[in-house]
Scaffold this active site. Structure first.
Site, PDB file in Angstrom:
ATOM      1  N   VAL A  18      -2.809   6.242  -5.148  1.00 48.07           N
ATOM      2  CA  VAL A  18      -2.887   5.024  -5.755  1.00 48.07           C
ATOM      3  C   VAL A  18      -1.561   4.322  -5.749  1.00 48.07           C
ATOM      4  O   VAL A  18      -0.577   4.734  -6.204  1.00 48.07           O
ATOM      5  CB  VAL A  18      -3.702   5.342  -7.410  1.00 48.07           C
ATOM      6  CG1 VAL A  18      -3.558   3.933  -7.861  1.00 48.07           C
ATOM      7  CG2 VAL A  18      -4.777   5.914  -7.248  1.00 48.07           C
ATOM      8  N   SER A  26       0.852  -1.119   0.097  1.00 41.86           N
ATOM      9  CA  SER A  26       0.080   0.026   0.079  1.00 41.86           C
ATOM     10  C   SER A  26       0.771   1.156   0.110  1.00 41.86           C
ATOM     11  O   SER A  26       2.106   1.145  -0.054  1.00 41.86           O
ATOM     12  CB  SER A  26      -1.057  -0.060   1.046  1.00 41.86           C
ATOM     13  OG  SER A  26      -2.035   1.078   1.083  1.00 41.86           O
ATOM     14  N   ASN A  27       0.222   2.409  -0.014  1.00 41.02           N
ATOM     15  CA  ASN A  27       0.962   3.709   0.115  1.00 41.02           C
ATOM     16  C   ASN A  27       0.487   4.399   1.396  1.00 41.02           C
ATOM     17  O   ASN A  27      -0.518   4.220   2.112  1.00 41.02           O
ATOM     18  CB  ASN A  27       0.312   4.515  -1.076  1.00 41.02           C
ATOM     19  CG  ASN A  27       1.272   4.352  -2.367  1.00 41.02           C
ATOM     20  OD1 ASN A  27       2.309   4.045  -2.292  1.00 41.02           O
ATOM     21  ND2 ASN A  27       0.712   4.894  -3.477  1.00 41.02           N
ATOM     22  N   ARG A  28       1.512   5.236   1.965  1.00 38.19           N
ATOM     23  CA  ARG A  28       1.054   6.116   3.028  1.00 38.19           C
ATOM     24  C   ARG A  28      -0.002   6.996   2.621  1.00 38.19           C
ATOM     25  O   ARG A  28       0.212   8.057   1.595  1.00 38.19           O
ATOM     26  CB  ARG A  28       2.309   6.843   3.541  1.00 38.19           C
ATOM     27  CG  ARG A  28       3.062   5.853   4.426  1.00 38.19           C
ATOM     28  CD  ARG A  28       4.416   6.806   4.857  1.00 38.19           C
ATOM     29  NE  ARG A  28       3.839   7.828   5.731  1.00 38.19           N
ATOM     30  CZ  ARG A  28       4.864   8.601   6.382  1.00 38.19           C
ATOM     31  NH1 ARG A  28       6.154   8.618   5.996  1.00 38.19           N
ATOM     32  NH2 ARG A  28       4.516   9.530   7.303  1.00 38.19           N
TER      33      ARG A  28
END
Ligand code: C5P
Length: 221
Positions: A97, A29-31
């Site tokens: 995203v 995932s991304n922060r």
């Protein structure tokens, strides 16, 4: 008196991170807290717009009058945007995203016992903002975000043209008080003919400046 300058406008906003699963219990995932996207949705709603928020997994509550479509993966977010984007006048892509996803999804939990090293092959996710830019309808306004660590204005101008956006909200993610998790942001607004550097503001104030810019400069064209 509250401004109602977005009355009659349909506003679509993407927010939060996406999750790209390796197996049922693990993901990349991304922060991203989703705070900027939710602030934008609330500001648009207060100014009279009908708001649809497509959100990755976040921990934020908002007004019941804002329609939320919950997604997890980039490809789910892409599918929803594709389905509903033509009904909207203003599209703002504030989601973080994930650019890549694991090429293979294992439907059962990957076991560490047999593995000494673990390699993940990744493939590119669809670029949702780029797709919306490529298929932009007459009169639609498209806003993207960019997280930069150097050459902020140049990189954002490049993004503006490459993705056929009308405005890029550029973040210097290395500055104190900007970007992830915090309640403040320091951004520069980059359009084809204007560059506006904003001071450190709350995300709510940034949202208000973004809609001021959209209403004052972009809706008039
Ligand atoms: O090219 P870059 O990822 O820096 O562009 C950031 C902008 O593009 C953000 O507005 C983000 O929401 C959007 N984006 C997207 N789909 C992706 C990657 C980025 O909509 N797969």
């Amino acid at each position: 008196l509250e401004k109602k300058d977005l009355e009659g406008k349909n506003v679509l906003i993407t927010a939060g991170p996406t999750r790209e699963y390796l197996d049922p219990v693990r993901f990349i995932s991304n922060r991203s807290s989703g705070k900027m996207g939710f602030a934008l949705a609330e500001e648009a709603y207060k100014r009279g717009a009908k708001v649809t928020l497509i959100s990755g997994p976040v921990n934020i509550q908002t007004y019941a009058s804002i329609e939320i479509i919950n997604v997890e993966t980039a490809s789910q977010m892409y599918d929803v945007v594709k389905r509903i984007k033509d009904e909207h006048d203003i599209l703002i892509f504030s989601a973080a995203v994930a650019d890549f996803r694991p090429k293979d999804f294992k439907s059962t939990k990957i076991k560490k016992d047999q593995l000494e090293n673990f390699y993940i092959e990744l493939e590119k996710n669809p670029d949702i903002l780029r797709y919306a830019g490529e298929t932009k309808k007459n009169g639609q306004i498209i806003v993207g975000f960019s997280a930069e660590t150097e050459n902020i204005v140049e990189n954002s101008q490049k993004k503006l043209y490459e993705k056929n956006a009308d405005l890029i909200v550029a973040n210097n993610v290395l500055q104190e008080g900007a970007g992830f998790d915090v309640d403040t942001n320091i951004v520069t607004l980059v359009s084809k003919d204007k560059i506006i550097e904003l001071p450190k503001l709350s995300k709510k104030e940034v949202a208000s400046k973004i809609f001021d810019f959209i209403v004052d400069y972009l809706c008039k064209k």
